[in-house]
Scaffold this active site. Structure first.
Site, mmCIF file in Angstrom:
data_model
loop_
_atom_site.group_PDB
_atom_site.id
_atom_site.type_symbol
_atom_site.label_atom_id
_atom_site.label_comp_id
_atom_site.label_asym_id
_atom_site.label_seq_id
_atom_site.Cartn_x
_atom_site.Cartn_y
_atom_site.Cartn_z
ATOM 1 N N ASP A 9 -1.061 7.825 -2.427
ATOM 2 C CA ASP A 9 -0.683 7.105 -1.209
ATOM 3 C C ASP A 9 -1.336 5.739 -1.106
ATOM 4 O O ASP A 9 -0.777 4.808 -0.524
ATOM 5 C CB ASP A 9 -1.061 7.933 0.018
ATOM 6 C CG ASP A 9 -2.568 8.124 0.140
ATOM 7 O OD1 ASP A 9 -3.154 7.699 1.143
ATOM 8 O OD2 ASP A 9 -3.176 8.717 -0.782
ATOM 9 N N ASP A 12 -6.764 6.291 -3.436
ATOM 10 C CA ASP A 12 -7.352 7.543 -3.904
ATOM 11 C C ASP A 12 -6.491 8.156 -5.006
ATOM 12 O O ASP A 12 -5.564 7.521 -5.507
ATOM 13 C CB ASP A 12 -7.522 8.519 -2.730
ATOM 14 C CG ASP A 12 -6.200 8.727 -1.980
ATOM 15 O OD1 ASP A 12 -5.145 8.728 -2.625
ATOM 16 O OD2 ASP A 12 -6.236 8.882 -0.746
ATOM 17 N N TYR A 160 -3.554 12.940 6.648
ATOM 18 C CA TYR A 160 -2.207 12.642 7.130
ATOM 19 C C TYR A 160 -1.730 13.744 8.062
ATOM 20 O O TYR A 160 -0.701 14.379 7.830
ATOM 21 C CB TYR A 160 -1.246 12.446 5.954
ATOM 22 C CG TYR A 160 -1.488 11.138 5.224
ATOM 23 C CD1 TYR A 160 -1.025 9.939 5.744
ATOM 24 C CD2 TYR A 160 -2.224 11.118 4.047
ATOM 25 C CE1 TYR A 160 -1.275 8.743 5.096
ATOM 26 C CE2 TYR A 160 -2.473 9.923 3.391
ATOM 27 C CZ TYR A 160 -1.995 8.741 3.922
ATOM 28 O OH TYR A 160 -2.248 7.550 3.288
ATOM 29 N N GLU A 413 -7.642 -1.608 2.158
ATOM 30 C CA GLU A 413 -6.938 -0.631 1.324
ATOM 31 C C GLU A 413 -5.429 -0.872 1.349
ATOM 32 O O GLU A 413 -4.820 -0.955 2.416
ATOM 33 C CB GLU A 413 -7.224 0.800 1.783
ATOM 34 C CG GLU A 413 -6.660 1.847 0.836
ATOM 35 C CD GLU A 413 -7.133 3.248 1.149
ATOM 36 O OE1 GLU A 413 -7.204 4.077 0.212
ATOM 37 O OE2 GLU A 413 -7.431 3.538 2.320
#
Length: 431
Positions: A9, A12, A160, A413
């Site tokens: 995503d 990571d 999430y 990020e």
């Protein structure tokens, strides 16, 4: 199961299928709306979609079950490792009839349906496979209702969690299946259930009215306003079905544009970037910009304008101009003259929060690196050695400042669901 493929995503090494499916849906919608403007880049867009759909087909191969997450997120987030080196548990979290996950399943159904339209002309067999699987997965999501928050809790939360419930994904999936198949069942489903999304709350933010709720939300968690925009395409040609979709789509637009007297669903930085509460703010700027551009096209085709109150008339061109302002800000027309797309312009983020960008490549450091051996590079004051070209990061703070630091995750990020809607937006402004 063979679960090779798909996308992480963000920075990571976990495959969260909920935001990944939304990313795939948005890439597909981008091609459907703006593919004619992509030129020589179109094959790469199709390749990016297919990389996602091939994996989503694997994730839904076993009947009455859907893979929700691959990789133990808690173990992964304790290790700063390259994808090539990761030795954290690759646990698979699966939703089933007994432990349902309607939001992740229905979003995958939407992605498969939208992508089936993308490949309809170039690969009819693959398109049919995607559509058939979409129908099956949607039926599973609807028949066995429940949230994956409860079914695979530690795999989904707090990373999430689904905060908006799963009805928006079910409606989103049904709307896409209707767009593809024109089967009355899916349209009847949308009409019968749309009332579940009609909540709207007005609260005070910075001394003024601020609109929250279904009509103004769109992203990996909330599909509410996306449903209204999508459905408005065919609702505009049939006045018997305009409500509530077109009025709610209009309400979204009027809640965003600065000149509108309607209660706002966004705030703006001094430099003009739209903001919504929470981190990774550019996901809102790119996804809402996409919706406004799409709606502008539908409005233009229907010769439609809207009145936001006090005789403030909004035209399709106004939506395009507003969106261009957001795009220009993201790409460098802002107080810092900073592009928030890595590799674009003379000044862009150098220390993004992304393992593959931060740690030396296999070419430079072929030896295996253990769980915490990457920490040295994370803590370094040096720029990342590997440029993640094209990645859009979370973006600046609401006062237009930006901390170029790997520690500032909400700002530094990049995520797939920031980039995916931006693909279509940039394609539009390419011509």
């Amino acid at each position: 199961m063979d679960l090779v493929g798909g996308y992480y995503d963000a920075g990571d090494n976990v495959k969260f299928n909920f935001p990944m499916a939304f990313t795939t849906t948005m890439l597909s919608w981008s091609v459907l709306e703006f593919g004619q403007s992509m030129g020589s880049e179109l094959p790469f867009a199709l390749e990016a979609i297919r990389w996602g759909t091939d994996y989503l087909l694997k994730s839904t191969k076993v009947p009455d079950s859907v893979v929700g997450v691959v990789g133990d997120p808690n173990s992964d987030h304790t290790c700063w490792e390259r994808p090539e080196d990761m030795d954290t548990p690759r646990t698979s979290y699966v939703v089933t009839k007994e432990k349902p996950g309607s939001e992740v399943s229905a979003e995958i159904a939407a992605a498969l349906a939208a992508s089936s339209m993308v490949f309809k002309d170039s690969d009819r067999f693959y398109s049919a496979l995607l559509l058939n699987r979409s129908i099956q997965v949607f039926e599973f999501a609807d028949r066995y209702r429940g949230s994956y928050n409860d079914s695979i809790g530690e795999g989904a939360c707090p990373f999430y969690c689904d905060f908006s419930g799963y009805m928006d994904e079910l409606l989103w999936g049904a709307a896409w299946l209707y767009k593809v198949t024109k089967a009355p069942y899916y349209w009847d489903y949308v009409l019968a259930n749309i009332h579940y999304l009609e909540s709207t709350v007005i609260r005070k933010v910075n001394g003024g009215p601020y609109l929250t709720g279904s009509v103004t939300e769109f992203g990996w968690d909330s599909k509410h306003s996306g449903i209204n925009i999508l459905v408005s395409q065919w609702a505009m040609t049939d006045p018997t079905i305009s409500s509530p979709f077109i009025p709610k789509a209009d309400e979204l637009v009027c809640s965003i544009l600065p000149e509108s007297p309607a209660p706002k669903s966004v705030t703006f930085s001094p430099g003009g970037l739209l903001f919504k509460p929470g981190g990774s703010n550019l996901q809102h700027s790119t996804s809402l910009s996409f919706l406004l551009l799409v709606y502008a096209g539908y409005m233009k085709a229907a010769n439609k304008v809207m009145n936001c109150g006090n005789n403030v008339i909004i035209t399709p061109d106004r939506l395009v101009n507003f969106t261009k302002g957001q795009v220009d800000y993201i790409l460098g027309s802002n107080p810092l003259e900073m592009s928030y797309m890595v590799g674009f312009g003379q000044k862009f983020p150098q220390k993004i929060h992304h393992r593959g960008s931060v740690i030396p490549s296999m070419d430079k450091h072929p030896q295996h690196m253990e769980c915490h051996e990457g920490d040295l590079y994370f803590k370094s004051a040096d720029p990342n050695p590997n440029l993640l070209i094209g990645a859009v990061v979370g973006g600046p703070a609401e006062n237009d400042t930006f901390q170029d630091s790997r520690y500032n995750v909400p700002q530094s990020e990049p995520t797939t669901y920031i980039n995916a809607p931006f693909v279509g937006v940039l394609a539009y402004f390419k011509v």
